[in-house]
Design an enzyme around this catalytic site. Structure first.
Site, PDB file in Angstrom:
ATOM      1  N   ILE A 129       1.180  -1.396   0.049  1.00 17.53           N
ATOM      2  CA  ILE A 129       0.200  -0.380  -0.370  1.00 17.53           C
ATOM      3  C   ILE A 129       0.971   1.212   0.172  1.00 17.53           C
ATOM      4  O   ILE A 129       0.047   2.156   0.118  1.00 17.53           O
ATOM      5  CB  ILE A 129      -1.316  -0.370   1.348  1.00 17.53           C
ATOM      6  CG1 ILE A 129      -0.151  -0.223   2.357  1.00 17.53           C
ATOM      7  CG2 ILE A 129      -1.660  -0.998   1.198  1.00 17.53           C
ATOM      8  CD1 ILE A 129      -1.224  -0.282   3.189  1.00 17.53           C
ATOM      9  N   GLY A 130       1.786   1.149   0.066  1.00 17.89           N
ATOM     10  CA  GLY A 130       2.807   2.391   0.086  1.00 17.89           C
ATOM     11  C   GLY A 130       4.456   1.873  -0.229  1.00 17.89           C
ATOM     12  O   GLY A 130       4.690   1.091   0.127  1.00 17.89           O
ATOM     13  N   VAL A 131       5.822   2.919  -0.627  1.00 23.82           N
ATOM     14  CA  VAL A 131       7.068   2.471  -0.762  1.00 23.82           C
ATOM     15  C   VAL A 131       7.665   3.745  -0.202  1.00 23.82           C
ATOM     16  O   VAL A 131       7.009   5.082  -0.860  1.00 23.82           O
ATOM     17  CB  VAL A 131       7.081   2.272  -1.975  1.00 23.82           C
ATOM     18  CG1 VAL A 131       8.149   1.921  -2.030  1.00 23.82           C
ATOM     19  CG2 VAL A 131       6.663   0.681  -3.163  1.00 23.82           C
ATOM     20  N   GLY A 132       8.182   3.805   0.571  1.00 21.93           N
ATOM     21  CA  GLY A 132       9.438   4.872   1.063  1.00 21.93           C
ATOM     22  C   GLY A 132      11.195   4.330   0.841  1.00 21.93           C
ATOM     23  O   GLY A 132      11.217   2.850   0.634  1.00 21.93           O
ATOM     24  N   GLY A 133      11.529   5.469   1.333  1.00 17.28           N
ATOM     25  CA  GLY A 133      12.418   4.967   1.621  1.00 17.28           C
ATOM     26  C   GLY A 133      13.439   4.030   3.003  1.00 17.28           C
ATOM     27  O   GLY A 133      14.773   3.165   2.399  1.00 17.28           O
TER      28      GLY A 133
ATOM     29  N   LYS B 232       5.825  -2.229   8.353  1.00 15.03           N
ATOM     30  CA  LYS B 232       7.106  -1.504   7.110  1.00 15.03           C
ATOM     31  C   LYS B 232       8.142  -2.479   7.012  1.00 15.03           C
ATOM     32  O   LYS B 232       8.301  -3.342   8.217  1.00 15.03           O
ATOM     33  CB  LYS B 232       7.191  -0.252   7.893  1.00 15.03           C
ATOM     34  CG  LYS B 232       8.119   0.044   7.415  1.00 15.03           C
ATOM     35  CD  LYS B 232       7.725   2.180   7.520  1.00 15.03           C
ATOM     36  CE  LYS B 232       7.992   2.554   8.080  1.00 15.03           C
ATOM     37  NZ  LYS B 232       7.954   3.946   8.148  1.00 15.03           N
TER      38      LYS B 232
ATOM     39  N   SER C 156       8.658  -1.043   1.859  1.00  8.03           N
ATOM     40  CA  SER C 156       7.152  -1.206   0.844  1.00  8.03           C
ATOM     41  C   SER C 156       7.034  -1.562   2.658  1.00  8.03           C
ATOM     42  O   SER C 156       7.022  -1.784   3.774  1.00  8.03           O
ATOM     43  CB  SER C 156       6.753  -2.901  -0.104  1.00  8.03           C
ATOM     44  OG  SER C 156       7.938  -2.595  -1.212  1.00  8.03           O
ATOM     45  N   VAL C 157       5.701  -0.957   2.615  1.00  6.01           N
ATOM     46  CA  VAL C 157       4.468  -1.177   3.210  1.00  6.01           C
ATOM     47  C   VAL C 157       3.152  -1.745   3.501  1.00  6.01           C
ATOM     48  O   VAL C 157       3.002  -1.557   1.435  1.00  6.01           O
ATOM     49  CB  VAL C 157       4.457   0.241   3.298  1.00  6.01           C
ATOM     50  CG1 VAL C 157       2.771   0.165   4.591  1.00  6.01           C
ATOM     51  CG2 VAL C 157       4.700   1.607   4.477  1.00  6.01           C
TER      52      VAL C 157
ATOM     53  N   ASP D 140      10.919  15.267   9.159  1.00  6.79           N
ATOM     54  CA  ASP D 140      10.781  14.863   8.169  1.00  6.79           C
ATOM     55  C   ASP D 140       9.424  15.146   8.156  1.00  6.79           C
ATOM     56  O   ASP D 140       8.348  14.118   7.637  1.00  6.79           O
ATOM     57  CB  ASP D 140      10.945  13.581   8.036  1.00  6.79           C
ATOM     58  CG  ASP D 140      10.693  13.012   6.767  1.00  6.79           C
ATOM     59  OD1 ASP D 140      11.195  14.330   6.137  1.00  6.79           O
ATOM     60  OD2 ASP D 140      10.934  12.105   5.844  1.00  6.79           O
TER      61      ASP D 140
END
EC number: 2.7.11.-
Length: 880
Positions: free
Chosen positions: A531-535, A554, A538-539, A653
């Site tokens: 449902i999400g990708v960040g630094g 996460k 993946s989530v 952040d």
């Protein structure tokens, strides 16, 4: 029996002759468990040793032993916390008492006692006669580190009070002190001063008989200071300040009245509550403009166990000379949005000026499955139907008592439930040993030592590998804060917060998952569940507890630039922080070289998702009111980080992707991987650190000087506010140069009074001019180049709440919102008298309104609280 009759007669006569006399208990036991001599505590009360005749003769041999605390924080009194009695098996005390209701107070200090027992790992149950007071209870899970705990119960007793401690399997029980105090006949069971218990939500009054026991959950001196046990009216109760329970900033006002003499009556004798409670109070304020009080409430939030009924006792006393007749001050009382009393006129009900009174209400807090510890909300709001002299409300004290259920149970769940209590590391039993037992013990010890050495070697190698990737310490918690010992469920003492590795993090802070559980929750990290990708990585959307609970998982990617350091930082931060506007960390996993964090699931995703909608046809835009509410929520989360913890926490952040929205669009700040602890002493004003953050949101002063303060978060949040208003990226290339930078563009239009031309087109027909003006003012103040010119988050929260109030007021008055007339206070970068006035006024929390019977309750967001509840780093309750 004759003696008892004489005592009762004497009390009745004294009440008639002198209503100001405090209560004198007939039964008093102060037992310093485990001690061998009588000792006096800090308040001058004498604690005695355990009398053998009070101990059960049926206990098995070696059922208990005594020990002294190996280490005691300086803020913890020695009496009764230095010594403890520790139980291996069921153990019963039997106290001979007179018939009637008794206070039972149990004193606990979870620490290591000698080499035999670590109370931190203790789980046990406590019963009194037919009542279960505690079940599989963990003292450590209920309070912050290095704090003591007092659990107060009220139990009906015939002639003997049998108090039984039962260790949970593979555990031991313990207690430091036992206090038993009698009370006036049916003091908490007969009702308020009118002998009535009002049953909220029901037409029939509630009755309490001798089949019910109570647990004191809160006892609060509203508007006043803490009142210790010797300051009470003879029953040695402890009264907390209400500042930690208020909803909103600057909620209400405390009148400055000196020399008040309370006139106790037969209906409200002096033992009901001390003068320190009735001579202080909290009002709504706004004396010169009382109509403002119609827009908000006086609101308190109290965390309680779900699935129980509660008696809420409210104390009142009119002490202001200007309130001198019936109808001067009339207000309504709500519990959890339910109307409890439509017209509360203290002057009329009490009989006049400086005459105290108290009312009892029965409130049911259902177990709806959404929270183990929901908030019991108390609202007071002006009653306007009869046009009172003052649109105002008043309250002097609150007592909240949990009622036992039909099975006689008072025990709630531990804050972090565990399937079974952890085994004691050392639990030697006294008795006759045999030589045949020695060899197996030696073999077991040697084998364990070899296994432990191998494990330590592996851990050292892993840690060295992680540190090689990152040598900057994101969380400096080497300074040990002072300790504090307090009463009941609201303990704000803190202890050492030295950084721990994830694997050694206490299980009462968050849950540790196995990799098997994580793979089961995410269907072995199925790609379609991302449902999400960040630094960080993946989530995934997942389910735990047999599919009953949705979570966000996460997972650290091997190629992640953030790596193990951010994993440890976020785990260390979020495991100790609990606030309704911070995303909740449920647990973690560090098995099989995996690094996984498990959070509460946020169904509505990020704020950015709703500002920059991908499918505008199916995804409606956020209204201006909802945007304001989201901004207020996120601001409260930041406010808590800056002022609600022991030390300032700087997020570093803040951006629209790190503001998540739950099923009710309540905003929660997330992603603490870059967070830092701010200055830890008065001599420090900043933290020097390598610059980290997100381009566009980064504080320019922090970037230039590498000096980090909480004002860096304020800058980033100001950028978020501008995005919310204009709904466009911070940097754009396909526009004229003067429009490329969002901050400069908004400042320029604000000075030219043309902000209405650059706001999100979806807001044109919805936004109100006065609300937008105040919103712009605070947003632009947040993004000033110099940190000293930016407001603190306290002011930001207030300004946003005020903007919401202005919007709702204008909507009610049907203001013309098509023409926006902005009146800036001056050129951007200067502070004028008009701006100072914006941040010096007092108001309360504003929210939506609901109507019940003719009484209007202004409904604020109970999630803003505060409380907030119990966590290890709370320091300044008002910051909640």
């Amino acid at each position: 029996m004759i003696c008892h009759v004489l005592v009762i007669f004497t009390i009745l006569v004294s009440a008639v002759v002198d209503a100001t006399a405090s209560y004198e208990p007939t039964d008093v036991f102060l037992i310093n468990c485990g001690d061998t001599s009588n000792n006096m505590d800090y308040s001058g009360r004498n604690w005695t040793t355990e009398n053998p005749k009070f101990m059960s003769s049926n206990a098995v041999d070696d059922a208990s032993f005594t020990s002294s605390a190996s280490y005691q924080e300086s803020g913890i009194p020695q009496v009764p916390y230095l010594k403890a009695r520790i139980f291996r098996y069921d153990f019963t005390y039997s106290f001979p008492v007179s018939p009637g209701w008794k206070f039972l107070r149990l004193y606990f200090y979870p620490t290591r006692y000698g080499s035999d027992f670590d109370a931190v790992k203790s789980f046990f149950s406590v019963n009194v006669n037919r009542f279960t007071l505690l079940h599989n209870f963990s003292v450590k899970a209920s309070i912050p580190e290095s704090s003591s705990l007092i659990k107060e119960f009220i139990v009906p007793v015939n002639q003997t009070l049998d108090l039984t401690f039962t260790p949970s399997p593979n555990s031991l029980a313990f207690v430091n002190g036992i206090e038993i105090i009698s009370m006036p006949d049916r003091f908490y069971s007969k009702g308020g001063f009118d002998d009535v218990v009002r049953n909220v939500g029901r037409d029939v009054d509630f009755e309490i008989d001798n089949s019910t026991a109570f647990e004191t959950v809160y006892r609060v001196n509203v508007g006043g200071k803490v009142v210790g046990d010797v300051g009470d009216s003879g029953m040695f109760r402890r009264w907390l300040s209400d500042e930690g329970f208020l909803l909103g900033i600057n909620s209400g006002a405390i009148p400055n009245i000196t020399g008040v003499k309370i006139n106790y009556t037969d209906k409200t004798p002096a033992y009901v509550a001390p003068e320190d409670v009735y001579t202080t109070c909290r009002l709504m304020g706004n004396k010169d403009s009382p109509e403002l009080n119609l827009n908000f409430n006086l609101t308190w939030l109290f965390e309680v166990d779900a699935g129980f009924a509660y008696i809420v006792r409210l104390h009142f006393c009119e002490t202001q000379p200007e309130v001198n007749k019936t109808g001067d001050r009339v207000f309504s009382i709500f519990f959890g949005y339910q109307l409890a009393m439509r017209e509360m006129d203290v002057f009329r009900l009490s009989g006049g000026f400086r005459l105290p009174m108290y009312l009892d209400f029965k409130v049911l807090v259902d177990a709806d499955g959404t929270s183990q510890r929901p908030s019991l909300r108390v609202d007071l709001t002006p009653y306007k139907e009869d046009y009172p002299t003052y649109y105002d409300a008043i309250l002097s004290g609150v007592e909240i008592l949990k009622l036992s259920n039909s099975d006689g149970n008072l025990a709630g769940l531990n804050p972090i439930p565990q399937l079974s209590p952890p085994p004691q590391s050392i639990t030697p039993l006294k008795g006759k040993g045999k030589s045949s037992h020695v060899l197996p013990i030696i073999i077991a010890v040697v084998g364990s030592a070899v296994a432990l050495a191998f494990f330590v070697l592996v851990v050292v190698l892993v840690v060295m590998k992680r540190k090689k990737k990152s040598n900057e310490s994101s969380v400096d918690t080497t300074n040990k804060p002072s300790t504090n010992s307090s009463w009941g469920p609201l303990l704000h003492g803190t202890g050492s917060t030295n950084t721990k590795s994830a694997s050694s993090l206490p299980s009462d802070l968050c849950r540790r998952f196995s990799i098997y559980e994580i793979k089961s929750a995410t269907n072995d990290f199925e790609e379609k569940l991302i449902i999400g990708v960040g630094g960080f990585g993946s989530v995934y959307k997942g389910r735990i507890d047999g599919g009953a609970t949705l979570v966000a998982v996460k997972r650290l990617e091997i190629t992640s630039n953030q790596g193990a350091k951010e994993f440890d930082t976020e785990l260390e931060m979020l495991s100790k922080l609990r606030h309704v506007h911070l995303v909740s960390l449920i647990g973690y996993c560090d098995d099989d070289n995996e690094m996984v964090l498990v959070y509460e699931y946020m169904p509505h995703g990020t704020l950015k998702d709703h500002l920059f909608r991908r499918d505008k046809a199916s995804d409606p835009p956020l209204s201006w009111k909802r945007r304001l509410e989201i901004c207020i929520g996120a601001a409260r989360g930041l406010q808590y980080l800056h002022t609600g913890a022991k030390y300032t926490i700087i997020h570093r952040d803040i951006k629209t992707t790190n503001i998540l929205l739950d099923e009710n669009f309540v905003a929660k700040v997330s992603d603490f991987g870059l967070s830092r602890v701010g200055p830890t002493s008065a001599s420090q004003t900043h933290v020097s650190t390598v610059v980290k953050g997100t381009f566009g949101y980064l504080d320019p002063e922090y970037y230039r000087r590498q000096i980090l303060t909480e004002k860096s978060d304020v800058y980033s949040f100001g950028v978020v506010l501008l995005e919310v208003l204009c709904c466009r990226p911070i940097r754009m290339q396909s526009v004229p140069p003067e429009q490329a930078d969002l901050i400069r563009w908004v400042k320029s239009n604000f000075n030219k009074r043309t902000v209405d031309q650059i706001i999100d087109s979806d807001l044109t027909a919805d936004i109100t001019s006065t609300s937008m003006e105040k919103f712009c003012e605070i947003a632009i103040r947040c993004v000033q180049d110099r940190g000293m010119e930016r407001p603190p988050m306290n002011d930001v929260v207030w300004a946003l709440e005020f903007a919401l109030q202005l919007h709702e007021t204008a909507k009610k008055k049907n203001d013309n919102v098509e023409s926006l007339d902005l009146m800036p206070s001056g050129e951007v970068g200067t502070t004028t008298d008009g701006e100072d006035d914006l941040f010096s006024r007092t108001t309360g929390h504003v929210g939506k309104s609901t109507t019940t019977d003719d009484s209007v309750l202004v409904v604020g967001d109970e999630r803003s609280g505060s409380s907030w509840g119990v966590f290890s780093e709370i320091n300044e309750p008002k910051a909640r």
